[in-house]
Structures are given as C-alpha cells and as structure tokens.
Design a protein around this motif. Sequence first.
Motif, PDB file in Angstrom:
ATOM      1  N   ALA A   1      29.555 -43.741  -6.512  1.00 20.60           N
ATOM      2  CA  ALA A   1      29.921 -42.347  -6.815  1.00 20.60           C
ATOM      3  C   ALA A   1      28.783 -41.454  -6.317  1.00 20.60           C
ATOM      4  CB  ALA A   1      30.122 -42.165  -8.308  1.00 20.60           C
ATOM      5  N   ARG A   2      29.095 -40.490  -5.476  1.00 19.88           N
ATOM      6  CA  ARG A   2      28.041 -39.663  -4.873  1.00 19.88           C
ATOM      7  C   ARG A   2      27.537 -38.568  -5.801  1.00 19.88           C
ATOM      8  NH1 ARG A   2      31.592 -39.461   0.660  1.00 19.88           N
ATOM      9  NH2 ARG A   2      31.056 -41.575   1.376  1.00 19.88           N
ATOM     10  N   ARG A   3      28.412 -38.029  -6.611  1.00 20.91           N
ATOM     11  CA  ARG A   3      28.042 -36.952  -7.544  1.00 20.91           C
ATOM     12  C   ARG A   3      27.319 -35.813  -6.824  1.00 20.91           C
ATOM     13  NH1 ARG A   3      28.785 -37.805 -12.830  1.00 20.91           N
ATOM     14  NH2 ARG A   3      29.252 -39.913 -13.596  1.00 20.91           N
ATOM     15  N   ASP A   4      27.816 -35.478  -5.660  1.00 18.60           N
ATOM     16  CA  ASP A   4      27.242 -34.396  -4.862  1.00 18.60           C
ATOM     17  C   ASP A   4      28.017 -33.116  -5.172  1.00 18.60           C
ATOM     18  OD1 ASP A   4      26.331 -32.617  -2.966  1.00 18.60           O
ATOM     19  OD2 ASP A   4      26.823 -33.869  -1.236  1.00 18.60           O
ATOM     20  N   ALA A   5      27.345 -32.143  -5.748  1.00 22.05           N
ATOM     21  CA  ALA A   5      28.015 -30.893  -6.129  1.00 22.05           C
ATOM     22  C   ALA A   5      28.588 -30.160  -4.922  1.00 22.05           C
ATOM     23  CB  ALA A   5      27.039 -29.991  -6.878  1.00 22.05           C
ATOM     24  N   ALA A   6      28.059 -30.454  -3.722  1.00 23.64           N
ATOM     25  CA  ALA A   6      28.535 -29.790  -2.508  1.00 23.64           C
ATOM     26  C   ALA A   6      29.656 -30.572  -1.816  1.00 23.64           C
ATOM     27  CB  ALA A   6      27.371 -29.589  -1.543  1.00 23.64           C
ATOM     28  N   ASP A   7      30.075 -31.678  -2.392  1.00 21.61           N
ATOM     29  CA  ASP A   7      31.122 -32.502  -1.797  1.00 21.61           C
ATOM     30  C   ASP A   7      32.450 -31.760  -1.821  1.00 21.61           C
ATOM     31  OD1 ASP A   7      32.914 -34.447  -0.991  1.00 21.61           O
ATOM     32  OD2 ASP A   7      32.220 -35.971  -2.398  1.00 21.61           O
ATOM     33  N   LYS A   8      32.971 -31.458  -0.636  1.00 19.54           N
ATOM     34  CA  LYS A   8      34.199 -30.670  -0.538  1.00 19.54           C
ATOM     35  C   LYS A   8      35.459 -31.516  -0.728  1.00 19.54           C
ATOM     36  CE  LYS A   8      31.943 -27.419   2.638  1.00 19.54           C
ATOM     37  NZ  LYS A   8      31.837 -26.314   1.678  1.00 19.54           N
ATOM     38  N   LEU A   9      35.286 -32.835  -0.808  1.00 22.54           N
ATOM     39  CA  LEU A   9      36.414 -33.727  -1.002  1.00 22.54           C
ATOM     40  C   LEU A   9      36.384 -34.348  -2.398  1.00 22.54           C
ATOM     41  CD1 LEU A   9      36.305 -33.337   2.109  1.00 22.54           C
ATOM     42  CD2 LEU A   9      37.061 -35.701   2.340  1.00 22.54           C
TER      43      LEU A   9
ATOM     44  N   ALA B   1      39.964 -29.570   6.813  1.00 26.33           N
ATOM     45  CA  ALA B   1      40.486 -28.621   5.828  1.00 26.33           C
ATOM     46  C   ALA B   1      39.472 -28.410   4.715  1.00 26.33           C
ATOM     47  CB  ALA B   1      41.818 -29.126   5.269  1.00 26.33           C
ATOM     48  N   GLY B   2      38.791 -29.489   4.344  1.00 23.04           N
ATOM     49  CA  GLY B   2      37.779 -29.399   3.305  1.00 23.04           C
ATOM     50  C   GLY B   2      36.616 -28.501   3.669  1.00 23.04           C
ATOM     51  N   GLN B   3      36.301 -28.422   4.951  1.00 23.05           N
ATOM     52  CA  GLN B   3      35.194 -27.572   5.380  1.00 23.05           C
ATOM     53  C   GLN B   3      35.505 -26.094   5.143  1.00 23.05           C
ATOM     54  OE1 GLN B   3      32.433 -29.493   6.050  1.00 23.05           O
ATOM     55  NE2 GLN B   3      34.096 -30.873   5.426  1.00 23.05           N
ATOM     56  N   GLN B   4      36.786 -25.789   4.956  1.00 18.74           N
ATOM     57  CA  GLN B   4      37.184 -24.421   4.636  1.00 18.74           C
ATOM     58  C   GLN B   4      37.683 -24.321   3.185  1.00 18.74           C
ATOM     59  OE1 GLN B   4      39.194 -22.113   7.786  1.00 18.74           O
ATOM     60  NE2 GLN B   4      39.080 -23.948   9.077  1.00 18.74           N
TER      61      GLN B   4
ATOM     62  N   TRP C   1      42.049 -30.178  -1.131  1.00 23.85           N
ATOM     63  CA  TRP C   1      43.054 -30.624  -2.101  1.00 23.85           C
ATOM     64  C   TRP C   1      44.418 -30.016  -1.840  1.00 23.85           C
ATOM     65  CZ3 TRP C   1      42.295 -34.920  -4.596  1.00 23.85           C
ATOM     66  CH2 TRP C   1      40.983 -35.357  -4.760  1.00 23.85           C
ATOM     67  N   GLU C   2      44.434 -28.818  -1.256  1.00 22.76           N
ATOM     68  CA  GLU C   2      45.708 -28.217  -0.863  1.00 22.76           C
ATOM     69  C   GLU C   2      46.316 -29.000   0.315  1.00 22.76           C
ATOM     70  OE1 GLU C   2      43.332 -25.255  -3.078  1.00 22.76           O
ATOM     71  OE2 GLU C   2      42.896 -26.604  -1.397  1.00 22.76           O
ATOM     72  N   PHE C   3      45.463 -29.415   1.252  1.00 25.08           N
ATOM     73  CA  PHE C   3      45.919 -30.235   2.376  1.00 25.08           C
ATOM     74  C   PHE C   3      46.400 -31.589   1.869  1.00 25.08           C
ATOM     75  CE2 PHE C   3      45.538 -33.227   5.830  1.00 25.08           C
ATOM     76  CZ  PHE C   3      45.941 -32.516   6.948  1.00 25.08           C
ATOM     77  N   HIS C   4      45.649 -32.161   0.960  1.00 30.68           N
ATOM     78  CA  HIS C   4      45.994 -33.435   0.323  1.00 30.68           C
ATOM     79  C   HIS C   4      47.398 -33.356  -0.291  1.00 30.68           C
ATOM     80  CE1 HIS C   4      45.965 -35.971  -3.377  1.00 30.68           C
ATOM     81  NE2 HIS C   4      45.150 -36.793  -2.740  1.00 30.68           N
TER      82      HIS C   4
ATOM     83  N   ALA D   1      48.637 -25.555   3.740  1.00 30.36           N
ATOM     84  CA  ALA D   1      47.534 -25.682   2.780  1.00 30.36           C
ATOM     85  C   ALA D   1      46.713 -24.407   2.654  1.00 30.36           C
ATOM     86  CB  ALA D   1      46.628 -26.838   3.180  1.00 30.36           C
ATOM     87  N   GLY D   2      47.005 -23.419   3.485  1.00 32.88           N
ATOM     88  CA  GLY D   2      46.278 -22.158   3.410  1.00 32.88           C
ATOM     89  C   GLY D   2      44.911 -22.188   4.066  1.00 32.88           C
ATOM     90  N   VAL D   3      44.721 -23.089   5.033  1.00 32.82           N
ATOM     91  CA  VAL D   3      43.450 -23.124   5.767  1.00 32.82           C
ATOM     92  C   VAL D   3      43.344 -21.825   6.570  1.00 32.82           C
ATOM     93  CG1 VAL D   3      42.131 -24.309   7.553  1.00 32.82           C
ATOM     94  CG2 VAL D   3      43.460 -25.640   5.893  1.00 32.82           C
ATOM     95  N   PRO D   4      42.312 -21.009   6.326  1.00 32.43           N
ATOM     96  CA  PRO D   4      42.291 -19.662   6.902  1.00 32.43           C
ATOM     97  C   PRO D   4      42.060 -19.567   8.407  1.00 32.43           C
ATOM     98  CG  PRO D   4      40.292 -20.075   5.635  1.00 32.43           C
ATOM     99  CD  PRO D   4      41.214 -21.219   5.373  1.00 32.43           C
ATOM    100  N   ASP D   5      41.244 -20.459   8.966  1.00 32.05           N
ATOM    101  CA  ASP D   5      40.877 -20.360  10.383  1.00 32.05           C
ATOM    102  C   ASP D   5      41.452 -21.555  11.130  1.00 32.05           C
ATOM    103  OD1 ASP D   5      39.627 -20.306  12.880  1.00 32.05           O
ATOM    104  OD2 ASP D   5      37.747 -19.499  12.077  1.00 32.05           O
ATOM    105  N   ALA D   6      42.592 -21.346  11.791  1.00 29.17           N
ATOM    106  CA  ALA D   6      43.285 -22.441  12.478  1.00 29.17           C
ATOM    107  C   ALA D   6      42.476 -22.981  13.645  1.00 29.17           C
ATOM    108  CB  ALA D   6      44.655 -21.966  12.955  1.00 29.17           C
ATOM    109  N   ALA D   7      41.809 -22.097  14.373  1.00 32.17           N
ATOM    110  CA  ALA D   7      41.018 -22.531  15.529  1.00 32.17           C
ATOM    111  C   ALA D   7      39.845 -23.403  15.088  1.00 32.17           C
ATOM    112  CB  ALA D   7      40.508 -21.321  16.305  1.00 32.17           C
ATOM    113  N   ARG D   8      39.181 -22.998  14.028  1.00 29.30           N
ATOM    114  CA  ARG D   8      38.077 -23.804  13.503  1.00 29.30           C
ATOM    115  C   ARG D   8      38.592 -25.145  12.992  1.00 29.30           C
ATOM    116  NH1 ARG D   8      34.473 -22.810   8.005  1.00 29.30           N
ATOM    117  NH2 ARG D   8      33.373 -24.816   8.134  1.00 29.30           N
TER     118      ARG D   8
END
Length: 254
Positions: free
Chosen positions: A72-80, A147-150, A154-157, A182-189
């Motif tokens: 378990a990473r327990r990383d507060a910055a983990d986007k997943l 998707a997580g980078q934006q 979880w919406e993509f999931h 999923a509402g990812v705001p920047d499609a190009a990114r």
Amino acid sequence: MSNPTSKPSSPSSSRSRPVLIVSAVAAAAVLLGVVSYTATKPSSPGAAGSSSVADVSADPSAGVYPHLEAYARRDAADKLALGRADAPVVLVEYADFKCGYCGKFARDTEPVLVRKYVENGTLRIEWRNFPIFGEESEAVARASWAAGQQGRFWEFHKAAYAEGAKEKGFGKDRLAALAQEAGVPDAARFAKDTESRAAREAVRKDQEQGYELGATSTPSFLVNGRPIAGAQPLETFTEAIEAAAKAAPGKAGR
C-alpha cells in the motif's frame, strides 16, 4: 476471475527485496497465483464469485501477511487512489478494464465499500493497472492513468466499467469518447499523456508489482496484507475490512 493467456518473466528488481518480504510474497502467491479460474468463477450467473475459495475469518490476524501491507503506497498525491492516505485499512486492487469480473466488482461491490467505509475514513482504495489481455488492455490502462493526471481517474473508471463498455472495445476513438464521458477537461493533453513514456512506466510499475505478488489473473486484492483472489461476494470484503479495522483500534472513521 479472468486469466491472461501468457505471463511475462518475473521482474529482476524483485530479487533485491528483503528475504522476509519475498517469503510473504511466496505465501500470498498460493492465493493470488495458484487459485484457478475454475475455483474462483461465479457459482451462478448472478453471483459475484465463489465464497468457498476466499472465506475470510473475523480473526484480524487470520490469512494476513504483515509484510504485504508495505504494498500500500499511502501517497496523498496518488491520483489513482480514493480515500484518506492515513485510513486504517487499505484495499489494493489489481485489475484490467477488459476483465468482466473486474467490471462486476466495480459496478456491484466497490460502490458499497465506498459508501460504507471510504466515506467515513475507514478505508482507502488504491488502484493498480494490471493489463493482461493484450494491446487494448495496455492502451486503456494508460488512458486511465492519463485521465487521472487531470483528476478524473475514478470518473473514467466508472465509464470504462459501465455495463457493455468493454464490448465496444478500447480503440483510440473509444478512449477519447470515454475521456469525454468522464469529464476530462483537456482532450489534447489526455491523448498526449496516454501515449507518453510516463504512462507506460506507471502501468509497468503497477503490473510488475502484481506479478511480484504472484497475481496471474484479475481481479486480485490485498486488504492490509490479506490476499483475496477473484471478484468475491460483498461479504468477503466487508469481513476482511472490518477485521483489519479491528486490528487497528481507534483509527477507523477519524
């Protein structure tokens, strides 16, 4: 519980792990790697899995390998990840978006666990991409990371595991449509991140961790060091979570 057609060789990095952790991993592999598809497939069309293979004792120490808690990473910055980094219980999930049983767990069981345990601070869920069904599995795994980078993992999931979603495939256009849903705001990114070296490295890291543990099929789980193989019934997870919380008195629901 879905099985891959082949398994890559074990990562060389695992050779450097401490002997105690290697021993614990070997023991966990009995549950995560040796348990067959036949043993863990649903016993009926409506069942989430066979409870007979993953019966969980209420004894907090039964079936637990303490050294596996380090996964378990327990990383507060983990986007997943979902839930508090300091939650007393961490459920680590190794899954593939093309896995039907993973989808059933995502639709039927995970939302209940979120409402019952994540929302009150007892549980943290950490996702690990474990693509085992070829190129499309790899592609959607990278897309979920992108998707997580934006902030929309979880919406993509949810979109990727919706009923009938995997039957539509995970080609480039389909991944873009899922990102939009999923509402990812920047499609190009999103498109750039999906094909990036960083995405490939993140997926590889998750996948190697799963193989280190002996997981050869999906979904596979760790609950505070307790391995659970397959999309087992809700009761299997609630019993494991409550036993783990019991072993950490005074921490739940902080």
